[in-house]
Design a protein around this motif. Sequence first.
Motif, mmCIF file in Angstrom:
data_model
loop_
_atom_site.group_PDB
_atom_site.id
_atom_site.type_symbol
_atom_site.label_atom_id
_atom_site.label_comp_id
_atom_site.label_asym_id
_atom_site.label_seq_id
_atom_site.Cartn_x
_atom_site.Cartn_y
_atom_site.Cartn_z
ATOM 1 N N THR A 32 17.865 -44.147 -12.018
ATOM 2 C CA THR A 32 18.022 -42.710 -11.795
ATOM 3 C C THR A 32 16.720 -41.977 -12.095
ATOM 4 O O THR A 32 15.831 -42.512 -12.768
ATOM 5 C CB THR A 32 19.128 -42.125 -12.695
ATOM 6 N N THR A 34 16.525 -39.525 -14.100
ATOM 7 C CA THR A 34 16.551 -39.357 -15.561
ATOM 8 C C THR A 34 15.952 -40.577 -16.241
ATOM 9 O O THR A 34 15.069 -40.446 -17.104
ATOM 10 C CB THR A 34 17.994 -39.107 -16.049
ATOM 11 N N ASP A 70 15.433 -33.777 -6.716
ATOM 12 C CA ASP A 70 15.484 -34.319 -8.076
ATOM 13 C C ASP A 70 14.775 -33.418 -9.101
ATOM 14 O O ASP A 70 14.678 -33.779 -10.276
ATOM 15 C CB ASP A 70 14.831 -35.705 -8.114
ATOM 16 N N GLU A 72 15.481 -30.560 -10.730
ATOM 17 C CA GLU A 72 16.219 -30.127 -11.920
ATOM 18 C C GLU A 72 16.511 -31.293 -12.857
ATOM 19 O O GLU A 72 16.424 -31.154 -14.075
ATOM 20 C CB GLU A 72 17.514 -29.412 -11.529
ATOM 21 N N GLU A 73 16.849 -32.451 -12.294
ATOM 22 C CA GLU A 73 17.134 -33.634 -13.114
ATOM 23 C C GLU A 73 15.884 -34.070 -13.881
ATOM 24 O O GLU A 73 15.955 -34.381 -15.068
ATOM 25 C CB GLU A 73 17.664 -34.767 -12.238
#
Length: 112
Positions: A32, A34, A70, A72-73
């Motif tokens: 991911t 993150t 992506d 914001e993540e």
Amino acid sequence: MIERQDTNQRMSKIVKHNGTVYLCGQVGEGDTVTDQTHDCLSRIDALLEKAGSSRERLLQVVIWLADMADFEEMNAVWDQWVPEGCAPARACGEARLARPALRVEMIVTAAC
């Protein structure tokens, strides 16, 4: 004087010159954004320490995302990593990265 560390034919992971540290682009492992952002920032921490610097001494960071969806993540992890009052000048854009699995790459400049 220019000091290069972890140098090969193509690049150096760290270049130091006149009190400034330049890191080669850093990516992270994981499935991911993150996970990759956490890993990328851990690698940056390790290189900054090796260079005699730290995240409190960041000057500029350029962030490339494979997909701006992506943003914001990635920022959720970034915002927890950057020490309060130490935010660098920063840019973030979308680019095709070196491997299809990569989602984020960061290029760091910091003071020694």
